[in-house]
Design an enzyme around this catalytic site. Sequence first.
Site, PDB file in Angstrom:
ATOM      1  N   SER A 237       1.760  -5.082   7.548  1.00 37.76           N
ATOM      2  CA  SER A 237       0.855  -4.787   6.618  1.00 37.76           C
ATOM      3  C   SER A 237      -0.342  -3.768   7.489  1.00 37.76           C
ATOM      4  CB  SER A 237      -0.076  -6.042   5.951  1.00 37.76           C
ATOM      5  OG  SER A 237      -1.136  -5.582   5.226  1.00 37.76           O
TER       6      SER A 237
ATOM      7  N   GLY B  97       2.383   4.357  11.301  1.00 34.06           N
ATOM      8  CA  GLY B  97       3.855   4.445  11.226  1.00 34.06           C
ATOM      9  C   GLY B  97       4.687   3.041  10.989  1.00 34.06           C
TER      10      GLY B  97
ATOM     11  N   HIS C 284       0.799  -1.341   0.153  1.00 36.80           N
ATOM     12  CA  HIS C 284       0.149   0.000  -0.012  1.00 36.80           C
ATOM     13  C   HIS C 284       0.731   1.330  -0.083  1.00 36.80           C
ATOM     14  CE1 HIS C 284       0.124  -1.445   4.516  1.00 36.80           C
ATOM     15  NE2 HIS C 284       0.373   0.158   4.486  1.00 36.80           N
TER      16      HIS C 284
END
Length: 459
Positions: A341, A323, A213
């Site tokens: 993830s 983070g 992502h």
Amino acid sequence: MSHRRITKRKAVLAGAGAVGIAAAAVLLPQAYAGQEGARSDASAPRKMSAASAAELLQQLGEQLGESYGGAYYDAGKQQLVVNVVGDNNAIDVQVKKAGAVPRSVDNSASELSAAKSTLSREATVAGTSWAIDPRNNQVLVTADRTVTGERWDRLEAAVKDLGPGMARIQKSEGEFKTFLEGGDAIFGGGARCSLGFNVTTQDGSPGFLTAGHCGVAAEQWSEEAGGAPVGTVQEAVFPGAGDFALVTYDDPATEAPSEVDTGDGQTVAIARAADAAVGQDVIRMGSTTGLSDGQVTGLDATVNYPEGTVTGLVQTNVCAEPGDSGGALFTADGSAIGLTSGGSGDCTAGGETFFQPVTTALAAVGARIGDGSGDGAGDDNGANGAQENGGAGGDAGADDGAGAQDGGAQANAGANAGADAGPDAGNQGGADDTGAGGADEAGGDAQGEAAGDDGGAHN
């Protein structure tokens, strides 16, 4: 310009993602032959490292066929526990002779995998996940706090329809999301993520792995917000059959050591990639929360994020916070296990965190850990050794046997290898789990996951 700081982050330590039951290079009878410390009673359970357990299961799992019900590593006793369907004395004897502990269960690995596929078809809603739990011989279904009303009813009904003892539901107080933002990180297009493990690409160029992502959020990445780009995304998968991205350094002369920065000037050398095993002790490094440890609790997990479904992940009880995405999950002996993830909770209340298996990501992009001399999910045979042989504490050292302990397949296979590992291969959009990497559906659109994750791997 040296990028050693970025590169250090991802180290490998224990196992993550599920591995299949492909035949291993070393035959069972040979695995323990002449090993120092091997027991005289061939049927007695043997102490072994998680990596050795994985290697053993790769050979043993395929021999058990439909009698195989998954497996897990008992870290306290340093033993591999193999689930056997029904009361089959011949199979029990076979497992014992291999040095593992047989355990009678009701559900086969293939039945559990089929149950996951059914859930993918009938209960794919945001805020849910499911993974095979070999310790309880069930599919563990988790629903976060957003799953209420009709969505909860739908999920509960799907689990009930699977039949008694096949699956169970647990509620999470948090909310499933990718872990964005962060501290010491890499930056791109307004997103902030963490570098995972340094790798060598197919053409010999240096690069690194991070969360998928992050890779769909921006094409180029720098060491500082607004700084000059140092790497370019070559491939990114999210959502779908994984959450990983390959970034190559723009300067082919970039120094990219295979190690994880654990803070205070300390690093862990990463020698190989390894699969995860349920019950295996693992460590996560994140740019937001630093070092956290815990255990692998499930393999081949499907997670239904708001952005879409991701399959083939490793489930853990290791904490993480925004983070930490893209960060390294590893073992103390230097095996790369996963890339952060997402999940729920935080490092105060706890929660679930999911990781992309490193072995699956490497295979997909054609890269190698470090210079490639010791990576791969199944490398336990060579220099990194299969250490399986009974050696009592194999985990750390240079067990005699085939080499030095944790080769690349690490207990992962050990825990759920077999059928557990394969079914969800990554079908997008809620398709069922059928495939090699355990990817279930892939639903949803790639959505750049805005605020980039910082990948728990401290630069």
